[in-house]
Every structure is written in structure tokens, then in C-alpha cells.
Design a protein around this motif. Sequence first.
Motif, short mmCIF file in Angstrom:
data_model
loop_
_atom_site.label_atom_id
_atom_site.label_comp_id
_atom_site.label_asym_id
_atom_site.label_seq_id
_atom_site.Cartn_x
_atom_site.Cartn_y
_atom_site.Cartn_z
N THR A 2 25.95 45.09 42.49
CA THR A 2 26.16 43.75 43.03
C THR A 2 27.24 43.78 44.10
OG1 THR A 2 25.57 42.82 40.90
CG2 THR A 2 26.69 41.38 42.44
N GLN A 3 26.97 43.25 45.25
CA GLN A 3 27.95 43.19 46.32
C GLN A 3 28.80 41.92 46.14
OE1 GLN A 3 26.02 43.54 50.08
NE2 GLN A 3 25.56 45.68 49.78
N THR A 4 30.09 42.15 46.04
CA THR A 4 30.98 41.02 45.82
C THR A 4 32.33 41.30 46.43
OG1 THR A 4 32.25 39.85 44.14
CG2 THR A 4 31.38 41.97 43.51
N ALA A 5 32.97 40.26 46.95
CA ALA A 5 34.29 40.39 47.55
C ALA A 5 35.33 40.75 46.50
CB ALA A 5 34.68 39.10 48.25
N HIS A 6 34.99 40.59 45.17
CA HIS A 6 35.94 40.88 44.10
C HIS A 6 35.94 42.37 43.74
CE1 HIS A 6 36.73 36.67 43.65
NE2 HIS A 6 35.46 36.42 43.45
N THR A 7 34.94 43.11 44.21
CA THR A 7 34.89 44.54 43.97
C THR A 7 35.85 45.24 44.93
OG1 THR A 7 32.57 44.40 43.29
CG2 THR A 7 33.39 46.57 43.91
N THR A 8 36.67 46.16 44.39
CA THR A 8 37.64 46.86 45.22
C THR A 8 37.24 48.31 45.40
OG1 THR A 8 39.42 45.42 44.46
CG2 THR A 8 40.07 47.53 45.41
N ILE A 9 37.29 48.75 46.64
CA ILE A 9 36.98 50.14 47.00
C ILE A 9 38.26 50.83 47.44
CG2 ILE A 9 35.97 51.53 48.87
CD1 ILE A 9 33.46 49.99 48.67
N LEU A 10 38.44 52.08 46.99
CA LEU A 10 39.47 52.94 47.57
C LEU A 10 38.78 54.15 48.17
CD1 LEU A 10 42.55 53.65 48.00
CD2 LEU A 10 42.18 55.26 46.13
N THR A 143 43.88 54.00 40.61
CA THR A 143 44.28 52.96 39.66
C THR A 143 45.32 52.02 40.23
OG1 THR A 143 45.95 54.42 38.68
CG2 THR A 143 43.76 54.40 37.65
N ALA A 144 46.12 52.49 41.19
CA ALA A 144 47.15 51.62 41.79
C ALA A 144 46.51 50.37 42.39
CB ALA A 144 47.92 52.38 42.86
N PHE A 145 45.28 50.52 42.90
CA PHE A 145 44.59 49.39 43.54
C PHE A 145 43.51 48.80 42.64
CE2 PHE A 145 46.34 52.19 46.72
CZ PHE A 145 47.13 51.30 47.42
N LYS A 146 43.45 49.33 41.40
CA LYS A 146 42.43 48.91 40.43
C LYS A 146 41.05 48.95 41.08
CE LYS A 146 45.67 46.50 37.47
NZ LYS A 146 46.01 45.33 36.67
N ALA A 147 40.83 50.06 41.81
CA ALA A 147 39.54 50.25 42.49
C ALA A 147 38.44 50.44 41.46
CB ALA A 147 39.61 51.45 43.42
N THR A 148 37.34 49.75 41.65
CA THR A 148 36.20 49.87 40.74
C THR A 148 35.08 50.71 41.36
OG1 THR A 148 35.51 47.71 41.58
CG2 THR A 148 36.61 47.76 39.44
N LEU A 149 35.14 50.92 42.66
CA LEU A 149 34.19 51.80 43.35
C LEU A 149 34.97 52.79 44.21
CD1 LEU A 149 31.32 49.48 44.71
CD2 LEU A 149 31.17 51.12 42.84
N VAL A 150 34.60 54.08 44.11
CA VAL A 150 35.23 55.11 44.94
C VAL A 150 34.13 55.94 45.58
CG1 VAL A 150 36.87 57.02 45.02
CG2 VAL A 150 37.19 55.18 43.35
N PRO A 151 33.90 55.76 46.90
CA PRO A 151 32.87 56.54 47.58
C PRO A 151 33.29 58.01 47.67
CG PRO A 151 33.50 54.59 48.86
CD PRO A 151 34.53 54.79 47.79
#
Length: 336
Positions: A2-10, A143-151
Motif C-alpha cells: 500500500t502506498q501511503t505518506a505514513h510509510t517511511t523509507i530509508l 531504526t533511528a527513522f523507524k523506517a518500514t521499507l528499505v530498498p
Amino acid sequence: MTQTAHTTILTGDRPTGPLHLGHFVGSLRNRVAYQHDYRQFIMLADAQALTDNMDDPGKVHRNVIEVALDYLAVGIDPARSTVFIQSQLPELAELTFYYLNLVTVARLERNPTVKEEIRLRGFERDIPAGFLCYPASQAADITAFKATLVPVGEDQVPMIEQTNEIVRRFNRIAGRDVLVEATALVPPVGRLPGIDGKAKMSKSLGNTINLGATPDEIRAAVKKIYTDPLHLRVEDPGHLEGNVAFTYLDAFDPDQAGLAELKARYVRGGVADSLVKRRLEDCLQELLTPIRARRKQLAQDRGHILQVLREGTEKARAVAASTLDEVKAALGLRHF
């Protein structure tokens, strides 16, 4: 997904040299797309680059601006993506220090990504401690950015798995979910081979086409591109497997229908390698001309690049500091 602005990527790069087409395919063009749908942090991993470049820290320092220029030239927008310098966030080093207590040396050595990198660099047992501890450092970054997706590329998936092991162990100790697990996001187009046919396009192997390459440099590189060693005459049937020219066309040719037709003709016989390479050169010139022009324009005002990095770093540091505060509270390290 799901694409959402609440998802954080690092995501990010080690600034050890200018970026090339392999970076563009594997990460850069995806970042340009991701920044419209996700909260995205892009890290210039200068501190991590020192784990195997400590003999030449000047190389890392020089390339921070160069890589930032590449980012902006391909369309990464600092208003949408937070671009920051890793070494300017001491919170990441402190998190790494705590996480090192959650992993064993044996577990670090078993990490398949670390094992392969040690083999490639010929370290054997003479491994810099900072290099061996890379997974803990990467866990701190994520984890510092609580990233839920990491390419990441397929070869980096074990690093994300080890990050999640650290997250789970920390949360058990804390008795609550302070940190969040991340999912590896493997791009549909993986690693681009070098122009010489080697498995990896790499600055150290000299088999790259840089994003800032001149028209002449692009032309010269395409002429050297590995094709089919059995395709000796135009009328001979050609092979697509292992043919770097067609691998690049798959990645960059906007006319995939026309490319499919060219492939069929090449396999039947009657298509010269020079024709294939001419089509590829046209694609690469069209792709890189606007990037090169934008990069040249941006390079005239390096103060602006530094300001972008300063603002992004301040924003990133505030997020990392908040996470560190939670981690220290969970460990009982807030004494005042």
C-alpha cells in the motif's frame, strides 16, 4: 504494498565516487518515484564509507558533494526527500553502541552479506572492527527513522533480516514495541552488469558509465560493451543471455515493443552488433543529456548544495534524536 505518506523509507549511498548507471537503475529512479508517495530519508553514508576507506578519508569527504549533485540532477527533490549526512548525526553512533550489545561476533560473521564483502576485499581474519559491525550500524540507521521499507539489492536482504533480529531483541528487553521492523524492498530491475560483462558495475573495476559522462565518454563506453562472443558475422544467430547491450536496452529503452522485435531479429541472425549498440547509445545519450546539464548548472553553486544538506541533516537529526531518547528511556538511561 500500500502506498501511503505514513510509510517511511530509508535509503542512501556510500560517497566513494560519482554515481553511475547501476545506481540509476538500482535505486535513483525509484527514489524519484518514491518521494511522491512516501516519507523518504536519503543518507550520504560517509561514516560507513570509512569502514574500508580509512586510509583515504579525503576521497569520502570530496564525494559527499559529488553524490549530492547526482541526487539533485536526477530529480530528487529536497522538499520531498530528506537528504542528510550520516556523520553529522552522533545519535546514530550512540544507537550503534547500544545495538552491539544485542549481537554476537559469531552472528556478525555469519551474515552472508558481510561474509561476501570480506571475501571480495581479501580481509580474511584481518577485518576492521568497524567493517564487521556494519550490520549494527545499519540497524541504527534504519531504526533511528523507524523506517518500514528499505530498498536494497537481493544481496543486502540479510542485512535487513539482522536489523529485525536486533529490533525484536530490543523490544523484548524493553517490554514494549519501541522500535519497528523493516521490510526489504527489492527493485524489479536488479543489479546492472558492468560494460565488460562482469556481474557488477563498479567504480573500482572501471566498468561504469557515470551519470555525468560526456557524449564522447558514453560513445566510447558503448563501443566497449560486451555482447555475444559467438556472434562473429552479421548473419550468425545471436544470443541474448549474458549480452550486456541487450541487458542495458531492457533497462533504458522506452520502446520495449521495438526492442522485442530487434531481439527476435538478432536471435534469428542478420543484425549487426553495431546496430544494437547504436540503438543503445541513442537511449543513453537521451537519458543522460538532461541529467548532465542539470548537474553542471547545480555545480556552479556549491553553497546551495551545502545548504540543502545542512537543512536535511538538521531535520534528520531531530528525528534520530527522538528515537534515541525513546531507546535510552527503555534502557533506563535517563537519569536526570
